[in-house]
Write a protein that holds these residues in place. Structure first.
Motif, short mmCIF file in Angstrom:
data_model
loop_
_atom_site.label_atom_id
_atom_site.label_comp_id
_atom_site.label_asym_id
_atom_site.label_seq_id
_atom_site.Cartn_x
_atom_site.Cartn_y
_atom_site.Cartn_z
N GLY A 192 0.82 -1.21 0.00
CA GLY A 192 0.00 0.00 0.00
C GLY A 192 0.85 1.25 0.00
O GLY A 192 2.07 1.17 0.01
N PRO A 193 0.22 2.40 -0.08
CA PRO A 193 -1.22 2.63 0.07
C PRO A 193 -2.05 2.41 -1.20
O PRO A 193 -3.27 2.48 -1.15
N ARG A 194 -1.39 2.15 -2.36
CA ARG A 194 -2.13 2.00 -3.61
C ARG A 194 -1.96 0.61 -4.20
O ARG A 194 -1.99 0.45 -5.42
N SER A 246 9.05 4.78 -0.11
CA SER A 246 7.95 4.47 -1.02
C SER A 246 8.47 3.79 -2.29
O SER A 246 9.50 4.19 -2.84
#
Length: 296
Positions: A192-194, A246
């Motif tokens: 995540g977050p996507r 990220s």
């Protein structure tokens, strides 16, 4: 005013050779993302803190981050120096020394760093800390925003602050070695977050495939060669905040693992985030090194 930002530091460090890339770094400047300013700071915070501890400095005192060795410098006053992070040979005058030990340096004596055997980034601390003017509360160089001191060049001078208290009793410090470039590095991630923007097979690929660090990696991000991660949602993503660690996945492009100088927002979906505890390992990744992601 902090002890490492005095107007008249008692000593000066002069750069003789800057190496490939040498930057002043500290813990960075968190808390300014709303202004479009990232944290920056030392890529390997653990190594930076250790260098300062060895010399009895404040853990946040500025140091010099050296990428792939090659830095040479002098101090105009007798000084104590420590080098941590990627292990490499060090010469103090004619004496051969090593990383992770206290180095006694005479005034005018040249300290020269060789090339690291493992890892990528080494950290040079001087007792008393490096003195440069802070910007937004930090002395760190941010390569993306341009804030902080310029990269070090031959002839550049840096102030050396006054040492506080006694020098710790430690001749040699044992530290975890950087990852062996011949072995794949396993990095723990949380999805995540996507993650829901990707096909299930993309998640399986992320967690079962070997990726490789490419030569165009830098402090902004580690670029990774590997298979594309197919997306389920193909529409554009409105820019949103991103954090260090990220894993941003542009469509059909290279997976990018954001480092300390990353942008504060991104327009591509983040499939996972590397755990903060693993970021010192990320800081030491070299081009060609293999990376595998694991849930953890």
């Amino acid at each position: 005013m902090s002890s490492h930002a005095q107007l008249r530091p008692p000593g000066r460090l002069t750069v003789v050779e800057p190496g490939m890339l040498s930057l002043v770094q500290d813990r960075g400047r968190p808390g300014y993302a709303h202004l479009g300013v990232g944290r920056a700071g030392a890529a390997d915070l653990a190594a930076m803190v250790l260098a300062n501890r060895v010399l009895g400095n404040d853990e946040s005192a500025p140091v010099v981050e050296v990428t792939n060795g090659g830095l040479a410098f002098t101090c105009d006053v007798p000084s104590f120096v420590a080098v941590t992070g990627a292990p490499l040979p060090v010469k103090v005058g004619a004496r051969r020394r090593w990383t992770h030990e206290v180095l006694s340096v005479a005034a005018g004596e040249v300290v020269a760093l060789g090339m690291p055997h493992h890892g990528l980034r080494s950290y040079v601390a001087v007792r008393g800390g490096i003195c440069v003017p802070p910007v937004l509360g930090s002395c760190s160089t941010d390569r993306l925003s341009g804030l902080g001191p310029e990269r070090l060049r031959a002839g550049a001078t840096l102030g050396i602050g006054p040492g506080r208290g006694r020098l710790p009793v430690a001749d040699l410090v044992v530290a975890p070695p950087p990852p062996d470039p011949a072995e794949d590095v396993r990095l723990p991630v949380r999805l995540g977050p996507r993650a829901d923007w990707f096909e299930p097979e993309a998640l399986r690929t992320l967690l079962k495939t070997r990726f490789e660090v490419t030569p165009d990696s830098d402090r902004v991000g580690v670029r990774l060669a590997g298979p594309a991660l197919p997306r389920r949602i193909l529409s554009e993503l409105t820019s949103e905040g991103v954090v260090e660690g990220s894993l941003q996945a542009p469509p059909g492009g290279r997976l990018t693992l954001f480092g300390p100088d990353h942008p504060v927002t991104g327009g591509y979906p983040v499939i996972a985030v590397v755990r903060e505890r693993a970021m010192p390992v990320v800081a030491q990744l070299r081009p060609g090194q293999g990376v595998r992601f694991v849930r953890g």
